[in-house]
Design an enzyme around this catalytic site. Structure first.
Site, PDB file in Angstrom:
ATOM      1  N   GLY A  38      -2.013  14.679 -32.192  1.00  0.00           N
ATOM      2  CA  GLY A  38      -1.959  14.662 -30.736  1.00  0.00           C
ATOM      3  C   GLY A  38      -0.821  13.787 -30.253  1.00  0.00           C
ATOM      4  O   GLY A  38       0.135  13.531 -30.994  1.00  0.00           O
ATOM      5  N   SER A  39      -0.958  13.315 -29.028  1.00  0.00           N
ATOM      6  CA  SER A  39       0.135  12.563 -28.410  1.00  0.00           C
ATOM      7  C   SER A  39       0.262  11.162 -29.013  1.00  0.00           C
ATOM      8  O   SER A  39      -0.707  10.606 -29.545  1.00  0.00           O
ATOM      9  CB  SER A  39      -0.112  12.454 -26.910  1.00  0.00           C
ATOM     10  N   GLY A  54      -2.579   8.504 -30.054  1.00  0.00           N
ATOM     11  CA  GLY A  54      -2.471   8.147 -31.474  1.00  0.00           C
ATOM     12  C   GLY A  54      -2.339   6.644 -31.694  1.00  0.00           C
ATOM     13  O   GLY A  54      -2.869   6.089 -32.668  1.00  0.00           O
ATOM     14  N   GLU A  64      -0.497  12.356 -36.837  1.00  0.00           N
ATOM     15  CA  GLU A  64       0.530  13.398 -36.651  1.00  0.00           C
ATOM     16  C   GLU A  64       0.797  13.459 -35.151  1.00  0.00           C
ATOM     17  O   GLU A  64       0.105  14.157 -34.413  1.00  0.00           O
ATOM     18  CB  GLU A  64       0.003  14.749 -37.156  1.00  0.00           C
ATOM     19  N   CYS A 103       5.060  20.534 -31.801  1.00  0.00           N
ATOM     20  CA  CYS A 103       5.482  19.157 -32.086  1.00  0.00           C
ATOM     21  C   CYS A 103       6.891  19.184 -32.672  1.00  0.00           C
ATOM     22  O   CYS A 103       7.640  18.220 -32.553  1.00  0.00           O
ATOM     23  CB  CYS A 103       4.507  18.478 -33.028  1.00  0.00           C
TER      24      CYS A 103
HETATM   25  P1  NAD Z   1      -3.665  14.687 -26.744  1.00  0.00           P
HETATM   26  O1  NAD Z   1      -3.258  13.413 -27.368  1.00  0.00           O
HETATM   27  O2  NAD Z   1      -3.837  14.722 -25.272  1.00  0.00           O
HETATM   28  O3  NAD Z   1      -5.057  15.185 -27.355  1.00  0.00           O
HETATM   29  C1  NAD Z   1      -5.241  15.372 -28.734  1.00  0.00           C
HETATM   30  C2  NAD Z   1      -6.712  15.255 -29.085  1.00  0.00           C
HETATM   31  O4  NAD Z   1      -7.128  13.914 -28.900  1.00  0.00           O
HETATM   32  C3  NAD Z   1      -7.644  16.112 -28.219  1.00  0.00           C
HETATM   33  O5  NAD Z   1      -8.644  16.666 -29.048  1.00  0.00           O
HETATM   34  C4  NAD Z   1      -8.239  15.089 -27.270  1.00  0.00           C
HETATM   35  O6  NAD Z   1      -9.525  15.437 -26.799  1.00  0.00           O
HETATM   36  C5  NAD Z   1      -8.331  13.874 -28.167  1.00  0.00           C
HETATM   37  N1  NAD Z   1      -8.400  12.584 -27.459  1.00  0.00           N
HETATM   38  C6  NAD Z   1      -7.863  12.255 -26.251  1.00  0.00           C
HETATM   39  N2  NAD Z   1      -8.137  10.965 -25.968  1.00  0.00           N
HETATM   40  C7  NAD Z   1      -8.838  10.473 -27.018  1.00  0.00           C
HETATM   41  C8  NAD Z   1      -9.385   9.206 -27.322  1.00  0.00           C
HETATM   42  N3  NAD Z   1      -9.272   8.187 -26.471  1.00  0.00           N
HETATM   43  N4  NAD Z   1     -10.022   9.054 -28.510  1.00  0.00           N
HETATM   44  C9  NAD Z   1     -10.120  10.075 -29.387  1.00  0.00           C
HETATM   45  N5  NAD Z   1      -9.641  11.305 -29.143  1.00  0.00           N
HETATM   46  C10 NAD Z   1      -8.996  11.503 -27.982  1.00  0.00           C
HETATM   47  O7  NAD Z   1      -2.601  15.787 -27.214  1.00  0.00           O
HETATM   48  P2  NAD Z   1      -2.414  17.290 -26.751  1.00  0.00           P
HETATM   49  O8  NAD Z   1      -1.852  17.320 -25.373  1.00  0.00           O
HETATM   50  O9  NAD Z   1      -3.631  18.095 -27.050  1.00  0.00           O
HETATM   51  O10 NAD Z   1      -1.297  17.778 -27.790  1.00  0.00           O
HETATM   52  C11 NAD Z   1       0.066  17.617 -27.627  1.00  0.00           C
HETATM   53  C12 NAD Z   1       0.602  16.487 -28.477  1.00  0.00           C
HETATM   54  O11 NAD Z   1       0.256  16.657 -29.837  1.00  0.00           O
HETATM   55  C13 NAD Z   1       2.123  16.436 -28.463  1.00  0.00           C
HETATM   56  O12 NAD Z   1       2.530  15.100 -28.331  1.00  0.00           O
HETATM   57  C14 NAD Z   1       2.515  16.980 -29.832  1.00  0.00           C
HETATM   58  O13 NAD Z   1       3.768  16.569 -30.288  1.00  0.00           O
HETATM   59  C15 NAD Z   1       1.407  16.470 -30.669  1.00  0.00           C
HETATM   60  N6  NAD Z   1       1.284  17.249 -31.900  1.00  0.00           N
HETATM   61  C16 NAD Z   1       1.748  16.699 -33.052  1.00  0.00           C
HETATM   62  C17 NAD Z   1       1.697  17.424 -34.236  1.00  0.00           C
HETATM   63  C18 NAD Z   1       2.212  16.837 -35.520  1.00  0.00           C
HETATM   64  O14 NAD Z   1       1.864  17.374 -36.560  1.00  0.00           O
HETATM   65  N7  NAD Z   1       3.006  15.798 -35.506  1.00  0.00           N
HETATM   66  C19 NAD Z   1       1.170  18.713 -34.246  1.00  0.00           C
HETATM   67  C20 NAD Z   1       0.693  19.245 -33.043  1.00  0.00           C
HETATM   68  C21 NAD Z   1       0.760  18.501 -31.874  1.00  0.00           C
END
Ligand code: NAD
Length: 512
Positions: free
Chosen positions: A243-244, A248, A265, A299
């Site tokens: 995720g973001s 992260g 990631e 990503c």
């Molecule tokens: P996000 O960080 O908003 O959410 C990701 C996940 O985290 C979701 O399931 C969300 O419900 C959960 N989440 C949110 N807050 C949380 C918390 N406080 N505690 C635990 N879990 C929580 O990301 P998004 O908008 O869904 O995805 C986009 C991001 O993901 C981009 O930054 C992208 O680059 C990244 N991404 C990275 C990779 C990689 O392999 N490096 C792959 C895919 C996406």
């Protein structure tokens, strides 16, 4: 309006009008609030999901813990057989699952199918790996002693995933986690809950057909609060978070505080360097696909082009021409190149980034904008755009999850590499050149600082066989191929004495 056969797809995948979002094995239940999954393709409600509540959480963890005690005793190659069967099921469901990914997330049908293909590939990879969970043997300094190392399963693995790869990231993690003897609990993005339920339904068939304990595969469709519970829970040995960077960072410190393991990631800010010795035809295709594929929501999407001054104008004008030919529309229609963003919030962020870029001095050579009218009723369709910028702009240093491509000019390759590395993220990078010296410098220890560095292919996407992940604010995790499986196991060094003496190491004497 074309009928893309969505109703049939949902039926085939076991998605109902109203679904329950918690599942352990084949049992579904849920006590949380209800969310709606709306397609960014046409703005229509696809289905509702009752999410997992606090009271469901402990049930899932306890069932998973129980399943682990049994699952860890099954030999690894036999666990591989379970994953092989999942791979077969995914082949059967490929069309349907790919279509659901496209409809719920908004990526093109081809990319949706590609995502399911990745799931199949990781299953195949994991099956082979299930006979190769190898450790070293070492020579002991003590006579009559043998030393070796083993890898053992960790226990419960929590998987938290982003919306943009709503099925593949689950399988990257589960296929490896399972052959390693772990059980998994998945907290998918609340933006793509139906994809998660569909995957769990498919895995439930495998578990049932093999009479395996429920709790090997669980899903918690829930908001971030349940995600936070997984992060803070000592019973979860490994948290694999995709995720973001913002979230992260929190996950990383919380898991570290309790001495848990994590795989991170996170976001990327990926660049292609186009040198004056590049094949420009290949460069344009790589750059445009990298920037507009999945509407810039990968990503590994290409966000920056770092172009040699001698070819800068030519690359710019060819890009403008290529962008003029892009067809934007329903991702299920194969005639379209670019689908929608995930939701209206993402559209707002896209607009905000364009504004910021202009304010900092960015000059748009392909203008952006939100599309409206027939076919764009969801409000999620935007125009891919291109701006000339400086790498130091604040907005260029950030990942905007949208199709905005930045152009930057350079004079020397050393300068280009410095620009490429001068962002907080370190996921994917590429150089386009036919010059061996340039390519090798880019790949050397004085070259790209990213987890992925390519020559003559773009930044976007990756193959299952390589370890996937990035450095710096991308989090340092590695998933998928190579030896990424080691993250899912604990390492143990064993020393065995087969003599009648007890010599101590380092020659220490201790006589009684
Ligand atoms: P996000 O960080 O908003 O959410 C990701 C996940 O985290 C979701 O399931 C969300 O419900 C959960 N989440 C949110 N807050 C949380 C918390 N406080 N505690 C635990 N879990 C929580 O990301 P998004 O908008 O869904 O995805 C986009 C991001 O993901 C981009 O930054 C992208 O680059 C990244 N991404 C990275 C990779 C990689 O392999 N490096 C792959 C895919 C996406």
């Amino acid at each position: 309006v074309k009928d893309f056969g969505i109703e049939k797809t949902l039926k085939n995948l076991g998605i109902k009008e109203e679904n329950k979002g918690t599942s352990v094995g084949g049992k579904y239940f849920a006590s949380g609030k209800t969310i709606e999954s709306v397609s960014p393709a046409d703005g229509k409600l696809i289905a509702k999901v009752k999410t997992s509540g606090e009271s469901d959480y402990d049930k899932v963890i306890e069932t998973a813990q129980k399943a682990f005690l049994e699952f860890r005793l099954i030999p690894a190659p036999k666990r591989g057989e379970i994953v092989r069967q999942l791979g077969l099921k995914l082949r059967e469901y490929k069309e349907d699952l790919g279509k659901l990914v496209s409809y719920e997330m908004g990526k093109s049908l081809q990319e949706g199918l590609g995502e399911v293909q990745e799931m199949i590939d990781i299953c195949d990879f994991a099956v082979g790996l299930s006979r190769q969970l190898q450790g070293y043997t070492m020579h002991s300094e003590r006579p009559g002693h043998r030393m070796y190392e083993q890898y053992h399963p960790l226990g419960v693995v929590g998987i938290i995933t982003a919306f943009n790869f709503p099925v593949a990231v689950w399988s990257w993690n589960t296929a490896l986690a399972w052959i390693c003897g772990n059980v998994t609990i998945w907290k998918p993005s609340e933006k793509t809950p139906l994809c998660a339920i569909a995957c769990q339904n498919i895995m439930n068939e495998v578990l049932k057909e093999n009479n395996l304990p429920e709790g090997i595969s669980s899903v918690l469709v829930a908001d971030h609060e349940i995600g936070q519970k997984l992060v803070n829970d000592k019973r979860v040995a490994l948290v694999s978070f995709t995720g973001s960077t913002r979230v992260g960072r929190m996950v990383s410190s919380k898991v570290a505080e309790r001495f848990g393991k994590s795989i991170l990631e996170l976001g990327g800010n990926n660049a292609i360097i186009i040198t004056k010795e590049a094949d420009l035809n290949m460069s344009i295709i790589g750059a445009v696909f990298g920037a507009v594929g999945t509407a810039g929501q990968r990503c590994t999407s290409t966000r920056r082009l770092i172009i040699h001054e001698d070819v800068y104008d030519e690359v710019k004008s060819r890009l403008v021409k290529a962008y003029g030919q892009l067809k934007i529309g329903n991702p299920l229609d194969e005639a379209n190149h670019v689908g929608p963003l995930i939701d209206v919030d993402a559209v707002n962020q896209y607009e905000e980034s364009i504004k910021k870029c202009k304010k900092e001095g960015g000059k748009f050579v392909v203008e952006g904008g939100v599309l409206s009218g027939k076919g764009y009723e969801s409000g999620c369709y935007v125009k891919p755009c291109v701006a000339e910028v400086k790498n130091s702009y604040e907005i260029v240093q950030h990942e905007t999850f949208a199709p905005i491509l930045y152009l930057i000019k350079y004079k020397t390759l050393e300068e280009a590499i410095a620009i490429q590395n001068d962002v907080p993220q370190g996921l994917s990078s590429a150089i386009m050149t036919q010059n061996l010296r340039e390519a090798e410098l880019f790949l050397s220890h004085a070259g790209s600082d990213c987890g992925i560095a390519n020559v003559n292919i773009g930044t976007s996407g990756a193959e299952i066989g390589g370890a996937f992940g990035g450095e710096k604010e991308t989090g340092g995790g590695r998933e998928s191929g190579s030896d990424a499986w080691k993250y899912y196991m604990r390492r143990q060094t064993n020393t065995i004495n087969y003599t009648t003496q007890l010599p101590l190491a380092q020659g220490i004497k201790f006589d009684l």
